[in-house]
Design a protein around this motif. Structure first.
Motif, PDB file in Angstrom:
ATOM      1  N   THR A 200      19.134 -39.154  12.568  1.00 54.12           N
ATOM      2  CA  THR A 200      18.037 -39.966  12.033  1.00 54.12           C
ATOM      3  C   THR A 200      18.629 -41.047  11.132  1.00 54.12           C
ATOM      4  O   THR A 200      19.836 -41.256  11.091  1.00 54.12           O
ATOM      5  CB  THR A 200      17.057 -39.105  11.211  1.00 54.12           C
ATOM      6  OG1 THR A 200      17.693 -38.714   9.983  1.00 54.12           O
ATOM      7  CG2 THR A 200      16.609 -37.879  11.980  1.00 54.12           C
ATOM      8  N   VAL A 201      17.757 -41.703  10.366  1.00 52.79           N
ATOM      9  CA  VAL A 201      18.197 -42.725   9.417  1.00 52.79           C
ATOM     10  C   VAL A 201      19.069 -42.139   8.312  1.00 52.79           C
ATOM     11  O   VAL A 201      19.654 -42.896   7.523  1.00 52.79           O
ATOM     12  CB  VAL A 201      16.991 -43.453   8.794  1.00 52.79           C
ATOM     13  CG1 VAL A 201      16.238 -44.247   9.852  1.00 52.79           C
ATOM     14  CG2 VAL A 201      16.045 -42.463   8.101  1.00 52.79           C
ATOM     15  N   HIS A 202      19.195 -40.823   8.235  1.00 50.31           N
ATOM     16  CA  HIS A 202      20.068 -40.222   7.224  1.00 50.31           C
ATOM     17  C   HIS A 202      21.546 -40.337   7.583  1.00 50.31           C
ATOM     18  O   HIS A 202      22.392 -39.956   6.778  1.00 50.31           O
ATOM     19  CB  HIS A 202      19.667 -38.768   6.961  1.00 50.31           C
ATOM     20  CG  HIS A 202      18.503 -38.649   6.043  1.00 50.31           C
ATOM     21  ND1 HIS A 202      18.632 -38.411   4.694  1.00 50.31           N
ATOM     22  CD2 HIS A 202      17.175 -38.787   6.264  1.00 50.31           C
ATOM     23  CE1 HIS A 202      17.445 -38.387   4.130  1.00 50.31           C
ATOM     24  NE2 HIS A 202      16.536 -38.603   5.061  1.00 50.31           N
ATOM     25  N   SER A 203      21.856 -40.828   8.786  1.00 45.07           N
ATOM     26  CA  SER A 203      23.229 -41.266   9.069  1.00 45.07           C
ATOM     27  C   SER A 203      23.136 -42.570   9.838  1.00 45.07           C
ATOM     28  O   SER A 203      22.716 -43.581   9.285  1.00 45.07           O
ATOM     29  CB  SER A 203      24.053 -40.192   9.773  1.00 45.07           C
ATOM     30  OG  SER A 203      23.471 -39.761  10.987  1.00 45.07           O
ATOM     31  N   ASP A 204      23.475 -42.563  11.125  1.00 46.68           N
ATOM     32  CA  ASP A 204      23.478 -43.830  11.867  1.00 46.68           C
ATOM     33  C   ASP A 204      22.397 -43.878  12.934  1.00 46.68           C
ATOM     34  O   ASP A 204      22.527 -44.603  13.919  1.00 46.68           O
ATOM     35  CB  ASP A 204      24.847 -44.072  12.492  1.00 46.68           C
ATOM     36  CG  ASP A 204      25.266 -42.978  13.457  1.00 46.68           C
ATOM     37  OD1 ASP A 204      24.649 -41.891  13.439  1.00 46.68           O
ATOM     38  OD2 ASP A 204      26.220 -43.195  14.221  1.00 46.68           O
ATOM     39  N   GLY A 205      21.320 -43.137  12.743  1.00 42.51           N
ATOM     40  CA  GLY A 205      20.204 -43.173  13.678  1.00 42.51           C
ATOM     41  C   GLY A 205      19.136 -44.152  13.244  1.00 42.51           C
ATOM     42  O   GLY A 205      19.070 -44.568  12.085  1.00 42.51           O
ATOM     43  N   ARG A 206      18.261 -44.505  14.184  1.00 39.49           N
ATOM     44  CA  ARG A 206      17.153 -45.412  13.899  1.00 39.49           C
ATOM     45  C   ARG A 206      15.820 -44.678  13.795  1.00 39.49           C
ATOM     46  O   ARG A 206      14.821 -45.269  13.385  1.00 39.49           O
ATOM     47  CB  ARG A 206      17.058 -46.474  15.011  1.00 39.49           C
ATOM     48  CG  ARG A 206      18.292 -47.355  15.124  1.00 39.49           C
ATOM     49  CD  ARG A 206      18.385 -48.353  13.998  1.00 39.49           C
ATOM     50  NE  ARG A 206      19.520 -49.247  14.144  1.00 39.49           N
ATOM     51  CZ  ARG A 206      19.871 -50.165  13.250  1.00 39.49           C
ATOM     52  NH1 ARG A 206      19.169 -50.290  12.136  1.00 39.49           N
ATOM     53  NH2 ARG A 206      20.917 -50.947  13.452  1.00 39.49           N
ATOM     54  N   GLU A 228      23.486 -34.854  10.934  1.00 35.66           N
ATOM     55  CA  GLU A 228      23.873 -36.172  10.443  1.00 35.66           C
ATOM     56  C   GLU A 228      25.380 -36.214  10.187  1.00 35.66           C
ATOM     57  O   GLU A 228      26.003 -35.204   9.863  1.00 35.66           O
ATOM     58  CB  GLU A 228      23.122 -36.501   9.156  1.00 35.66           C
ATOM     59  CG  GLU A 228      21.620 -36.334   9.235  1.00 35.66           C
ATOM     60  CD  GLU A 228      20.926 -37.294  10.197  1.00 35.66           C
ATOM     61  OE1 GLU A 228      21.603 -38.134  10.827  1.00 35.66           O
ATOM     62  OE2 GLU A 228      19.683 -37.211  10.317  1.00 35.66           O
ATOM     63  N   HIS A 229      25.948 -37.403  10.317  1.00 39.59           N
ATOM     64  CA  HIS A 229      27.384 -37.566  10.124  1.00 39.59           C
ATOM     65  C   HIS A 229      27.770 -37.349   8.662  1.00 39.59           C
ATOM     66  O   HIS A 229      27.380 -38.116   7.777  1.00 39.59           O
ATOM     67  CB  HIS A 229      27.822 -38.969  10.540  1.00 39.59           C
ATOM     68  CG  HIS A 229      27.672 -39.259  11.999  1.00 39.59           C
ATOM     69  ND1 HIS A 229      28.565 -38.802  12.948  1.00 39.59           N
ATOM     70  CD2 HIS A 229      26.747 -39.962  12.674  1.00 39.59           C
ATOM     71  CE1 HIS A 229      28.183 -39.227  14.148  1.00 39.59           C
ATOM     72  NE2 HIS A 229      27.072 -39.927  14.012  1.00 39.59           N
ATOM     73  N   ASN A 230      28.533 -36.311   8.398  1.00 41.14           N
ATOM     74  CA  ASN A 230      29.265 -36.124   7.140  1.00 41.14           C
ATOM     75  C   ASN A 230      28.410 -36.013   5.886  1.00 41.14           C
ATOM     76  O   ASN A 230      28.922 -36.162   4.779  1.00 41.14           O
ATOM     77  CB  ASN A 230      30.275 -37.267   6.939  1.00 41.14           C
ATOM     78  CG  ASN A 230      31.341 -37.302   8.016  1.00 41.14           C
ATOM     79  OD1 ASN A 230      31.518 -36.348   8.752  1.00 41.14           O
ATOM     80  ND2 ASN A 230      32.057 -38.409   8.116  1.00 41.14           N
ATOM     81  N   THR A 231      27.119 -35.737   6.022  1.00 44.89           N
ATOM     82  CA  THR A 231      26.261 -35.635   4.846  1.00 44.89           C
ATOM     83  C   THR A 231      25.160 -34.606   5.075  1.00 44.89           C
ATOM     84  O   THR A 231      24.647 -34.484   6.194  1.00 44.89           O
ATOM     85  CB  THR A 231      25.628 -36.993   4.498  1.00 44.89           C
ATOM     86  OG1 THR A 231      24.757 -36.839   3.365  1.00 44.89           O
ATOM     87  CG2 THR A 231      24.842 -37.570   5.665  1.00 44.89           C
ATOM     88  N   PRO A 232      24.781 -33.879   4.017  1.00 40.83           N
ATOM     89  CA  PRO A 232      23.669 -32.919   4.132  1.00 40.83           C
ATOM     90  C   PRO A 232      22.348 -33.471   3.635  1.00 40.83           C
ATOM     91  O   PRO A 232      21.401 -32.709   3.426  1.00 40.83           O
ATOM     92  CB  PRO A 232      24.147 -31.776   3.224  1.00 40.83           C
ATOM     93  CG  PRO A 232      24.871 -32.486   2.117  1.00 40.83           C
ATOM     94  CD  PRO A 232      25.521 -33.707   2.746  1.00 40.83           C
ATOM     95  N   SER A 233      22.233 -34.784   3.431  1.00 39.24           N
ATOM     96  CA  SER A 233      21.039 -35.313   2.770  1.00 39.24           C
ATOM     97  C   SER A 233      19.754 -34.975   3.523  1.00 39.24           C
ATOM     98  O   SER A 233      18.732 -34.658   2.908  1.00 39.24           O
ATOM     99  CB  SER A 233      21.157 -36.826   2.577  1.00 39.24           C
ATOM    100  OG  SER A 233      21.157 -37.515   3.809  1.00 39.24           O
ATOM    101  N   ALA A 234      19.778 -35.021   4.862  1.00 34.27           N
ATOM    102  CA  ALA A 234      18.566 -34.711   5.623  1.00 34.27           C
ATOM    103  C   ALA A 234      18.170 -33.247   5.484  1.00 34.27           C
ATOM    104  O   ALA A 234      16.986 -32.909   5.581  1.00 34.27           O
ATOM    105  CB  ALA A 234      18.761 -35.063   7.095  1.00 34.27           C
ATOM    106  N   GLN A 235      19.152 -32.382   5.269  1.00 26.47           N
ATOM    107  CA  GLN A 235      18.857 -30.956   5.144  1.00 26.47           C
ATOM    108  C   GLN A 235      17.886 -30.678   4.000  1.00 26.47           C
ATOM    109  O   GLN A 235      17.209 -29.642   3.997  1.00 26.47           O
ATOM    110  CB  GLN A 235      20.147 -30.175   4.907  1.00 26.47           C
ATOM    111  CG  GLN A 235      21.198 -30.331   5.990  1.00 26.47           C
ATOM    112  CD  GLN A 235      22.498 -29.645   5.621  1.00 26.47           C
ATOM    113  OE1 GLN A 235      22.544 -28.790   4.735  1.00 26.47           O
ATOM    114  NE2 GLN A 235      23.582 -30.013   6.292  1.00 26.47           N
TER     115      GLN A 235
END
Length: 504
Positions: A200-206, A228-235
């Motif tokens: 999603t937008v939490h990495s490189d998605g639209r 998401e790439h390299n981040t847990p922010s969406a979690q």
């Protein structure tokens, strides 16, 4: 220091950053003085040049005083023209807090956006997707830059760091992870459809998280994994978008310079470091062990993807799953299945999965996806089914498949073993529907053994007989000679199974 200014020392260091960084991986630092009451935002700027022989990661120290309520970072770099076949400039960015930026330091990690964004903000109340909201603690922060590819001319970069001072009266961010159950689809032992590689937008998605949930439900999925790439922010926010008929599991696509490996089924808020290469096997083992201790699984993603840093170069024996089919069927998927089949023939079985890796609205969620047999729609049960290989891969929800072997009064399904003597006749059976214009093929360690064409109705039952003396395992593939949606690649996969093993 006014906006854009550098001290003489930092200006000299910026001019020679390639030499300094190659030895230290450290860029010129900036320091902000304690603010006076009512102070306006302040900006510091660092510029320099990366040369083609630089390390993977550089750290830009930022000394942050007390009384800061928000950090904003903007970066840019030049993109000189390069000849065909020569890589141009691309640079990633992220942030670590004063708790530290050492390898594996989850307390210090504050976010990552790779090359997808040119700016980010962090405060106690909110943060740019990919970054973690939280207090701006005084101390030495570090902007991390990752020169992904560098043109022969070098990469001229600029980083602007802005601090906003004053008391932050906004309500602090409160995590809201996804529920652990989807009660509308929680059943007993059944086959569940899921896509284990999504963005999603939490990495490189639209897609926004809300859009991803809507598309997953429309695709007939029972569960998804957020990677998401390299981040847990969406979690930390899936609870805001969860529904009662779709289970959302947490993950991270660990995106290294030696390939990508999604960690799936993680507890919410888990961060897995990515700052190593396949030449550092102890580091890879360290973080795959972290995933396993957390109850998750390690996936070797798109092993033959044709982009720098995407091809999986790590040890397969450490992976729990191999993503042999990623998005619409292409030649690199064929290479993935061939390699996986070679591992299987050599006695190393790692269950296969298929994922859409969908980033943007024009990329179809659940093309493909994995159908897994689990005792219920729950994290532990789904992961157990995937790890055991009790699963098959499908192009869409319209594809139905049942595959089993029987002999000696026993029957075994996908991922299981039929215990039968070497001379026991074994019947291999596949029933399919929703697959017009396809062929069904049975394979063993010798390759394709039996193929039949499916009728125009799209339904068929195919059988074949073998013996454990000749076949150590059998599996099924359903292919469409004319290609599949989204690709013109002939003989495209429509469905495939993990093996059923024969013999003692």
């Amino acid at each position: 220091m006014s906006t854009g200014e550098l001290s003489r020392r930092n200006m000299l260091r910026a001019g020679g950053v390639a030499a300094a960084g190659a030895a230290m991986g450290m860029l010129p630092g900036v320091a902000f003085a304690a603010p006076a009451p009512g102070a306006a935002p302040e900006t510091r700027t660092v510029t320099g040049t990366f040369r083609p022989d630089v390390p993977d990661w550089y750290y830009l120290p930022v000394d942050v005083p007390r009384g800061v309520r928000q950090i904003d970072v903007v970066y840019s770099y030049d993109r000189p023209s390069v000849p065909p076949g020569v890589r141009g400039n691309a640079c990633d960015i992220g942030m670590f807090g004063p708790e530290g930026h050492e390898l594996g330091n989850a307390r210090g990690f504050r976010g990552w956006s790779g090359g997808f964004r040119d700016r980010f903000s962090i405060s106690a109340a909110q943060a740019t997707p990919g970054y973690l909201a939280g207090p701006i603690t005084p101390g030495r922060w570090h902007v991390i830059l990752g020169p992904y590819t560098v043109a022969p001319q070098g990469m001229n970069y600029r980083v602007d760091i802005t601090l906003t001072f004053g008391r932050d009266d906004a309500k602090p961010f409160r995590p809201n992870p996804a529920p652990e159950r989807a009660p509308a689809r929680e059943r007993v032992r059944a086959w569940y459809r899921g896509d284990c590689h999504l963005h999603t937008v939490h990495s490189d998605g639209r897609r926004t998280p809300e859009q991803l949930v809507a598309d997953a439900r429309a695709a007939g999925l029972d569960f998804i994994v957020s990677t998401e790439h390299n981040t847990p922010s969406a979690q930390l926010i899936w609870g805001d978008h969860a529904t009662d008929d779709l289970l959302i599991l947490n993950g991270e696509e660990v995106t290294t310079r030696s390939g990508h490996w999604p960690a799936i089924g993680l507890p919410a808020g888990t961060w897995i470091d990515w700052r190593y290469r396949a030449a550092d096997p102890r580091d890879f083992r360290r973080f795959t062990d972290q995933v396993h201790r957390a109850g998750g699984l390690v996936t070797a993603a798109h092993p033959f993807a044709n982009c720098f840093g995407c091809t999986y170069e790590f040890a397969y024996e450490i992976a729990d799953l191999v993503e042999v089919w990623n998005g619409p069927w292409t030649p690199d998927d064929e290479a993935g299945v061939t390699h996986w089949d070679g591992l299987l023939r050599g006695g190393r079985w790692i269950p296969a999965i298929g994922d859409s890796d969908a980033h943007n609205p024009d990329q179809v969620v659940a093309l493909p996806h994995t159908v897994v047999l689990a005792d219920r729609l729950g994290r532990a049960e789904l992961l157990a089914g995937l790890k055991a290989g009790r699963s098959w891969l499908a192009e869409s929800k319209t594809v139905q498949l049942d595959f089993s072997v029987s002999g000696g009064g026993r029957t075994a399904g996908i991922g299981e073993r039929l215990a039968a003597g070497t001379g026991t006749p074994v019947t291999v059976r596949a029933s399919v529907s929703g697959v017009p214009g396809t062929t069904v093929t049975f394979l063993d360690q010798l390759g394709p053994e039996h193929t039949e064409t499916v009728r125009d109705s799209g339904s068929a039952t195919v059988t074949w007989q073998t013996y454990p003396r000749y076949s150590r395992w059998v599996r099924a593939e359903v292919r469409r000679p004319s290609g599949s949606p989204g690709t013109s690649t002939p003989n495209a996969m429509v469905a495939m199974t993990n093996p059923v093993f024969l013999g003692g």
